[in-house]
Design an enzyme around this catalytic site. Structure first.
Site, short mmCIF file in Angstrom:
data_model
loop_
_atom_site.label_atom_id
_atom_site.label_comp_id
_atom_site.label_asym_id
_atom_site.label_seq_id
_atom_site.Cartn_x
_atom_site.Cartn_y
_atom_site.Cartn_z
N LYS A 1 0.85 -1.19 0.00
CA LYS A 1 0.00 0.00 0.00
C LYS A 1 0.88 1.24 0.00
O LYS A 1 1.89 1.31 0.70
CB LYS A 1 -0.92 0.01 1.22
CG LYS A 1 -2.01 -1.05 1.19
CD LYS A 1 -2.97 -0.92 2.35
CE LYS A 1 -3.88 0.28 2.18
NZ LYS A 1 -4.96 0.30 3.21
N GLU B 1 -19.31 -8.77 8.94
CA GLU B 1 -20.38 -8.20 9.74
C GLU B 1 -21.35 -9.25 10.26
O GLU B 1 -21.87 -9.14 11.39
CB GLU B 1 -21.14 -7.14 8.92
CG GLU B 1 -20.34 -5.90 8.60
CD GLU B 1 -19.47 -6.04 7.36
OE1 GLU B 1 -18.73 -5.09 7.03
OE2 GLU B 1 -19.52 -7.12 6.72
N ARG C 1 -25.60 -5.76 5.78
CA ARG C 1 -25.10 -7.05 5.34
C ARG C 1 -25.38 -8.15 6.36
O ARG C 1 -25.24 -9.33 6.06
CB ARG C 1 -23.60 -6.96 5.07
CG ARG C 1 -23.20 -5.79 4.19
CD ARG C 1 -21.72 -5.78 3.87
NE ARG C 1 -21.43 -6.69 2.79
CZ ARG C 1 -20.22 -6.84 2.25
NH1 ARG C 1 -19.20 -6.15 2.73
NH2 ARG C 1 -20.01 -7.69 1.28
#
Length: 645
Positions: free
Chosen positions: A289, A375, A403
């Site tokens: 990253k 989740e 979700r």
């Protein structure tokens, strides 16, 4: 100073590659320079607009290689989440608009089908790419059309069960499905070296795959025990060398790990993958990253999402000092409560700082749980904790809690377990747009038996509500609060335990009643001041609770005022719908009361500044005033007569 458009870097090769077709006309040896120019252009653009930075920088070479090797848009390239797709946007005909990212009327910060044919699938939630790519691949296979489905998914997104559900069915796609596992945290494999690069190139080659197919066919003619043993020996031997055993068990041909910044490695591997006739393939690519921009490499967390920044120094523009963000008010209140209550636990789904729980994690590490992008698991895990006597707080963005709705219903509500839901990013969210807006949580929670649903009007109210939740053990309870900073009210040193289902009147009047839920309260008060100036005495109530309703307060307001307006930053089905139901059931509107509901419109609103979004939605003070005056004008005497009365 932030980078300005005039500061754009010199990009002679990138200027020639407006589309992937142009890109594919370049020579392989030119791609290194192109990638460098693409990285500079992205840094310059995001320095001007703000947005997601580190993840996009990490996939620059991968983006170039994928568009160079595969026949996009015939081959459908699907970026998981989509926040790393800025280089993809630049290479697919949108460079001239890249400095409008996340602005009103500008480019989305995520992939979006209506924006380009090179965005075959909109994405802003995690872990959907493999399922979608599988759909494209199977559709092309069934209709005998060319084109693969290519999913680029990060290792963090692989923590979600949906990714594995898709991979479990991937065999149906045959060689039409390619999954690129972008491993940017070294969480699956150690740094890539010469041996792993050689292995990746070798095992992706046509000769190796052909030899493997021959051996498989030969093994099928062996007695079953020998066949099974040979199959497992081959898979595990290769898996031990390359790390792909898990993916092999799911039916994928594993290739990697590959250095995602080395085009000399990426290109031949992807070409081999493109030309193979085997089944679904997973290519494990290791990236960093923030690659190529020193400030982002040094602090990938701080440069994941950025404000505008100075390209040379990397210093981000700082927002002017102001009230604390709601997420930090929540985190501080919960951390304080947990200091005296050992039963309090905090759970988040890969958003510790985004939900304000990083301080809690430091203060109470043994009671803090980041479950990753999962989740559904977070909610049921919290239910298990609650069933065993703990006091779990499940902090999830409103849009992400969607979700896990089945788990909220079955594992929490039906069992009446005291799980405490902290619903962040409720309402409109500005630059992140429709995919991240918290529009539906009141609607989908307040319809559930056993639930208590609160909405904080300001940071002081949020502090009281966190305290109330900590002490509430009678069933599930939720509080919603928006993205951004509070209103500037003083945060109480000692929190108050609120009476469940009891609102408060913040301003008394006689003719108009405004029933507000959440942080639109400030606009409701402004509207009341305008209405008072027009001679329309106005009451403003902060309802605090969408469920249970303060029925006594509602009855009083509806029976003593000529006009009543509900105001909330959520979709239809929330406070307004419940007030209308109560009024209808009890005949409160039979006497000529004008009852109106203001809520988010029945559209998905595009990204823009929050104040513009709320004005567009009709949820600011001017819209409230217009609603009241329009209701009064429907009386026989019109507005003037109503004012005289």
């Amino acid at each position: 100073m932030p980078a300005l458009p005039s500061d754009r870097p010199t990009t002679p090769l990138l200027d020639l590659a407006a589309t992937p077709e142009d890109l594919r006309r370049l020579k392989p040896e030119q791609l290194r320079q192109l990638a460098d120019e693409l990285r500079e252009e992205m840094i310059s653009a995001v320095g001007t607009t703000g947005g997601h930075l580190g993840s996009g920088l990490g996939v620059v070479e991968l983006t170039v290689a994928l568009h160079y090797v595969f026949d996009t848009p015939t081959d459908k390239l699907i970026w998981d989440v989509g926040h790393q797709a800025y280089p993809h946007k630049i290479l697919t005909g949108r460079r001239d608009r890249i400095r409008t990212l996340r602005m009103g009327g500008g480019l989305s910060g995520f992939t979006k089908r209506s924006e380009s044919e090179y965005d075959p699938f909109g994405a802003a939630h995690s872990s959907t790419s493999i399922s979608a790519a599988l759909g494209f691949a199977v559709a092309n296979k069934l209709s005998d059309r060319p084109g693969r489905g290519i999913a680029v998914i990060g290792d963090g997104a692989m923590s979600a069960g949906m990714a594995y559900e898709a991979m479990n069915n991937a065999a149906q796609a045959g060689n039409r499905l390619v999954v690129i596992l972008n491993d940017n945290d070294m969480s699956i494999a150690p740094p890539v070296g010469a041996l792993s690069a050689y292995l990746a190139k070798t095992i992706s080659s046509g000769s190796f795959m052909s030899m493997r197919d021959v051996l498989r066919k030969l093994a099928r003619r062996m007695p079953k025990p020998l066949h099974s043993a040979a199959k497992k020996a081959e898979e595990y031997a290769r898996g031990m060398a390359t790390g792909g055993t898990l993916f092999e068990e799911l039916g994928f041909y594993y290739v990697g790990p590959v250095d995602g910044h080395n085009l000399d490695q990426l290109l031949p591997v992807l070409e081999n993958v493109r030309d193979t006739e085997t089944g679904p393939i997973l290519v494990h690519v290791v990236t960093k990253k923030g690659k190529g921009y020193a400030p982002a490499e040094a602090a990938s967390d701080k440069y994941h999402g950025v404000q505008t920044f100075d390209v040379v120094s990397g210093v981000q523009a700082k927002a002017p000092p102001g009230p604390p963000a709601y997420q930090n008010v929540f985190g501080a209140a919960l951390t304080k409560a947990a200091a005296t209550d050992p039963g309090i636990c905090a759970i988040t789904a890969a958003m510790p700082s985004g939900t304000g729980l990083d301080g809690f994690a430091t203060a109470h590490p043994e009671r803090f749980f980041d479950v990753g992008i999962a989740e559904q698991h977070a909610v049921t895990f919290a239910a298990g904790l609650a069933a065993q006597g703990m006091r779990p707080f499940c902090a999830i963005y409103s849009t992400f809690l969607q979700r896990a709705y089945d788990q909220v219903v079955h594992d929490v509500a039906i069992q009446n377990l005291p799980v405490r839901f902290a619903i962040d990013r409720a309402g409109l969210v500005g630059a992140d747009g429709a995919t991240h807006a918290g529009s539906f949580d009141v609607t989908y929670l307040a319809t559930l038996p056993n639930f208590v649903v609160m909405a904080a009007a300001d940071e002081a109210e949020l502090t009281h509500m966190v305290h109330t939740m900590a002490l509430y053990d009678d069933g599930p309870i939720a509080v919603r609060y928006p993205r951004g900073n509070g209103t500037g009210v003083a945060i109480p040193g000692v929190a108050e335990r609120l009476t469940i289902g009891r609102g408060r009147v913040v301003r008394e009047g006689k003719k108009v009643a405004i029933l507000s839920l959440g942080t639109r309260l400030g606009e409701a008060v402004k509207a009341a001041e305008q209405l008072d100036a027009m001679g329309l005495s106005t009451t403003v109530a902060d309802m605090r609770f969408a469920k249970p309703l303060d029925e006594d307060l509602i009855r009083r307001l509806l029976s003593t005022h000529d006009v009543a307006v509900t105001v909330e930053e959520g979709a239809v089905g929330g406070l307004g719908a419940h007030v209308l139901t109560l009024a209808s059931d009890e005949g409160l509107i039979d006497g000529g009361l004008k009852l109106r509901t203001l809520r988010l419109p029945d559209v998905f609103q595009d990204h823009d500044k929050p104040d513009r979004q709320y004005a567009e939605a009709g949820l600011d003070a001017d819209a409230i005033v217009a609603t009241v005056t329009a209701a009064l004008q429907r009386n026989s005497g019109g507005l003037a007569e109503s004012v005289r009365a």
